[in-house]
Scaffold this motif. Structure first.
Motif, PDB file in Angstrom:
ATOM      1  N   PRO A 149      -8.144  -7.106 -16.636  1.00 19.81           N
ATOM      2  CA  PRO A 149      -7.929  -5.674 -16.867  1.00 19.81           C
ATOM      3  C   PRO A 149      -7.533  -4.917 -15.603  1.00 19.81           C
ATOM      4  N   ALA A 150      -7.983  -5.411 -14.433  1.00 18.50           N
ATOM      5  CA  ALA A 150      -7.658  -4.706 -13.193  1.00 18.50           C
ATOM      6  C   ALA A 150      -6.198  -4.891 -12.803  1.00 18.50           C
ATOM      7  N   ILE A 151      -5.680  -6.101 -13.001  1.00 18.25           N
ATOM      8  CA  ILE A 151      -4.312  -6.377 -12.591  1.00 18.25           C
ATOM      9  C   ILE A 151      -3.292  -5.905 -13.621  1.00 18.25           C
ATOM     10  N   GLY A 152      -3.786  -5.540 -14.819  1.00 13.84           N
ATOM     11  CA  GLY A 152      -2.878  -5.084 -15.874  1.00 13.84           C
ATOM     12  C   GLY A 152      -1.927  -3.987 -15.429  1.00 13.84           C
ATOM     13  N   PRO A 153      -2.437  -2.887 -14.845  1.00 14.84           N
ATOM     14  CA  PRO A 153      -1.538  -1.818 -14.407  1.00 14.84           C
ATOM     15  C   PRO A 153      -0.550  -2.250 -13.328  1.00 14.84           C
ATOM     16  N   THR A 154      -0.956  -3.163 -12.432  1.00 11.10           N
ATOM     17  CA  THR A 154      -0.066  -3.610 -11.357  1.00 11.10           C
ATOM     18  C   THR A 154       1.110  -4.398 -11.913  1.00 11.10           C
ATOM     19  N   VAL A 155       0.815  -5.411 -12.721  1.00  7.55           N
ATOM     20  CA  VAL A 155       1.876  -6.245 -13.278  1.00  7.55           C
ATOM     21  C   VAL A 155       2.757  -5.446 -14.234  1.00  7.55           C
ATOM     22  N   LEU A 306      -2.109  -0.431  -6.209  1.00 10.52           N
ATOM     23  CA  LEU A 306      -3.366  -1.009  -6.689  1.00 10.52           C
ATOM     24  C   LEU A 306      -3.479  -2.504  -6.380  1.00 10.52           C
ATOM     25  N   LEU A 307      -2.378  -3.107  -5.905  1.00 10.44           N
ATOM     26  CA  LEU A 307      -2.343  -4.556  -5.695  1.00 10.44           C
ATOM     27  C   LEU A 307      -3.333  -5.051  -4.643  1.00 10.44           C
ATOM     28  N   PRO A 308      -3.491  -4.393  -3.478  1.00  9.91           N
ATOM     29  CA  PRO A 308      -4.458  -4.910  -2.498  1.00  9.91           C
ATOM     30  C   PRO A 308      -5.870  -5.035  -3.048  1.00  9.91           C
ATOM     31  N   VAL A 357      -1.871   8.232   0.528  1.00  5.21           N
ATOM     32  CA  VAL A 357      -2.001   7.079  -0.357  1.00  5.21           C
ATOM     33  C   VAL A 357      -2.847   5.975   0.262  1.00  5.21           C
ATOM     34  N   TRP A 358      -2.917   5.904   1.602  1.00 11.44           N
ATOM     35  CA  TRP A 358      -3.718   4.845   2.222  1.00 11.44           C
ATOM     36  C   TRP A 358      -5.200   5.007   1.877  1.00 11.44           C
ATOM     37  N   GLN A 359      -5.637   6.243   1.645  1.00 13.61           N
ATOM     38  CA  GLN A 359      -7.029   6.466   1.278  1.00 13.61           C
ATOM     39  C   GLN A 359      -7.321   5.933  -0.120  1.00 13.61           C
ATOM     40  N   VAL A 360      -6.370   6.116  -1.036  1.00 14.69           N
ATOM     41  CA  VAL A 360      -6.514   5.574  -2.390  1.00 14.69           C
ATOM     42  C   VAL A 360      -6.568   4.050  -2.339  1.00 14.69           C
ATOM     43  N   MET A 365      -9.742  -0.852  -2.759  1.00 17.09           N
ATOM     44  CA  MET A 365     -10.103  -2.160  -2.208  1.00 17.09           C
ATOM     45  C   MET A 365     -11.619  -2.315  -2.110  1.00 17.09           C
ATOM     46  N   VAL A 366     -12.298  -1.274  -1.633  1.00 20.51           N
ATOM     47  CA  VAL A 366     -13.758  -1.330  -1.522  1.00 20.51           C
ATOM     48  C   VAL A 366     -14.387  -1.539  -2.899  1.00 20.51           C
ATOM     49  N   MET A 367     -13.867  -0.828  -3.893  1.00 19.25           N
ATOM     50  CA  MET A 367     -14.405  -0.957  -5.245  1.00 19.25           C
ATOM     51  C   MET A 367     -14.247  -2.380  -5.772  1.00 19.25           C
TER      52      MET A 367
END
Length: 464
Positions: A149-155, A306-308, A357-360, A365-367
């Motif tokens: 589910p996490a990678i769904g938006p990226t792909v 969102l990829l990293p 955007v680097w903050q997002v 990434m932390v999450m």
């Protein structure tokens, strides 16, 4: 002792089940990046478009309680083949849909297949792998549950920008077909078919209960709580779940054996899973709206932002699995929820119409360092406390409540997003930022509950 079953293709069979579940769970969020495109194509509001995600999750939540019976009524091969075939048919229908209604039907059919294979995967893995190998296996399964589910938006972001959002379904359909052929070769029957009597009243109560709760919360986005379309389904849902619970206690063969909740680590672990999926699914529907609607990135660019975080999720899951048996569940779960809570507090502090955007990227990434540390250990520790005879019931209950968590998370996120957006009289970009920021207040509160609950975790294999 665990009822270990020897199979000829143990690892290949596990791979088939995990990949099937991965494609299905990828489908949960794959349309999130395309919601703005779907809203434009079909001229619908966000509160309507979100049903493509909420409806998917709700269908799974309604079906999964029945899975404990399906596993006892049909062979493993029959269920895997049915699951992949149904999901593939739903993907094709969605790809060909000329209107929103048919698209939603296709999504629901697709979810039916996922609702079969997800609990089946957990039940099968628990009986084909011994306890000392479950850490790594559950780590990989945790990767499936979080990464898909996490990678769904990226792909899907890349797919939308390059060839169009309908190809999300064509690619899924192709994968389901390949998996079906592969499964016909490697999947063996490991379940015991006893064909117990189905209590249809329990099925009705379960369906009305979970369905009413999620539907009422979803309608709250566009209506006040006093509206009949909000409070009536919520009231019916709560009443139906109470009746469902009471009925399970008196049935000789309950739909789900609620005695599983007498095991404390199963109950706490299920709560951890509920909260984790709530956070994953609510975040995954909000961030694409924010990145595309406020920061004005393309679907592909938003996906790459969102990829990293997704990459770290992939990296962390097998590491957690490999170290689980040495370190145990508590360290991972407490650390994971600490990171998740910190990331959500960070989103509350920085989200605006001009956030760098680097903050997002950093907070995301932390999450997603924290989430793999909560899901696999919670699930493994919970299931390890159950006797083998309750694996199917435990799998059904845990997966049901997990998917309900995702559905509720999606519904509440969009409801709060809509409320927060309506309080802003400024531009559309500022309104979307306000709505996203408002929703994160609730998500952060949920993360704090998870952090507090994680303090009560202990290793279920060492303490009864």
């Amino acid at each position: 002792m665990d009822a270990l079953i020897n199979t000829k293709y143990t690892k290949l069979m596990a791979f088939a089940l995990m990949l099937g579940a991965f494609v299905g769970l990828f489908g949960e969020t794959s349309l999130n990046m395309a919601l703005t495109d779907v809203m434009a194509d079909y001229e619908i509001a966000a509160s309507t478009a979100q049903w493509l995600t909420t409806g998917y999750l709700l269908t799974m939540a309604v079906l999964i309680p029945v899975s404990a019976f399906l596993i006892r009524w049909f062979s493993t091969r029959q269920l895997v083949i049915a699951s992949l075939s149904i999901s593939g048919a739903g993907a094709v229908l969605a790809a060909l849909s000329p209107n929103f209604e048919l698209l939603l039907v296709g999504r629901i059919i697709q979810a039916l297949g996922t609702g079969i294979i997800l609990p089946l995967m957990l039940s099968v893995l628990m009986v084909i792998f011994p306890v000392h190998k479950r850490g790594m296996v559950m780590g990989l399964m945790g990767l499936v549950i979080t990464a898909a589910p996490a990678i769904g938006p990226t792909v899907s972001g890349v797919i939308i920008t390059t060839i169009g959002w309908t190809y999300i379904f064509w690619i899924s359909a192709a994968l389901y077909l390949l998996l079906l052929i592969y499964s016909l070769i490697v999947v063996e029957n490991v379940s015991t078919v006893t064909k117990p009597k189905m209590d249809y009243l329990s099925v009705v109560c379960s369906t009305v209960g979970f369905g009413g709760l999620v539907y009422g919360l979803s309608m709250f986005a566009d209506n006040p709580f006093t509206a009949a379309t909000v409070w009536m389904p919520l009231f019916a849902g709560v009443l139906a779940l109470i009746l469902f619970g009471r009925r399970q206690l008196v049935l000789d063969t309950p739909l789900i054996n609620l005695s599983i909740f007498k095991f404390p680590m199963f109950s706490v672990g299920t709560l951890m899973m509920f909260i984790s999926l709530f956070i994953i699914l609510s975040t995954s529907i909000l961030m694409p709206l924010y990145l595309k609607g406020t920061l004005l990135y393309t679907a592909a660019a938003a996906g790459l932002i969102l990829l990293p975080g997704n990459t770290l999720n992939f990296a962390m899951s097998p590491v957690v699995g490999a170290l689980y048996n040495k370190i145990g569940p508590k360290f991972f779960i407490v650390t994971g929820f600490t990171l998740i809570t910190a990331a959500n507090i960070g989103f509350l502090l920085v989200l605006s119409d001009s956030t760098p955007v680097w903050q997002v990227i950093l907070l995301f990434m932390v999450m997603f360092i924290g989430l793999p540390m909560t899901i696999m250990p919670s699930q493994t520790n919970a299931m390890n406390q159950l006797p083998p005879g309750l694996y199917a019931d435990g799998s059904a209950a845990m997966n049901t409540l997990t998917q309900v968590g995702g559905a509720v998370g999606t519904a509440i996120a969009i409801t709060l997003f809509t409320i927060g957006q309506s309080t802003s009289d400024s531009s559309r970009e500022i309104g979307i930022a306000s709505g996203t920021h408002f929703a994160f207040y609730f998500i952060t509160g949920i993360a704090l509950i998870g952090l507090i609950a994680s303090l009560f975790i202990y290793d279920s294999t060492k303490k009864s």
